[in-house]
Design a protein around this motif. Structure first.
Motif: not given
Length: 109
Positions: A25-30
């Protein structure tokens, strides 16, 4: 929160699933730095599920997220200390990040 060393295998597995989900989730959110921290926590929890005696001193391993072959010199708890061929300094990685080098899988430097 309990220490990983005090958790049962089931608790560790649950923690690993939580960490990898949050990291995605953090990776997808940048939020790459936060995702990397969660991935490190995942590998540390995974290390406590492993038997350190299965890591061979003098063995060669691939380290998740790193290039080259890591040569293990010694173990300290759930951390493997050693070097990559191109390095002159010892580094430590949680044993959960190590994958044995098998015939034909050694990547050239």
């Amino acid at each position: 929160m309990s220490r990983y060393s005090e958790m049962s295998k089931l608790e560790l597995y649950s923690e690993m699933q939580k960490m990898i989900g949050e990291a995605r989730k953090k990776h997808q959110a940048g939020f790459i730095s936060e995702a990397n921290i969660l991935e490190q926590k995942y590998y540390l929890a995974k290390s406590y599920m492993m038997n350190p005696h299965e890591i061979n001193k003098g063995g060669q391993y691939h380290v998740a997220g790193e290039h080259g072959v890591f040569h293990v010199k010694y173990l300290n708890g759930v951390f493997a200390w050693g070097r990559f061929p191109h390095s002159e300094e010892d580094e430590a990685y949680p044993i959960g990040r190590l994958e044995p080098v098998t015939c034909g899988t050694a990547k050239s430097e």
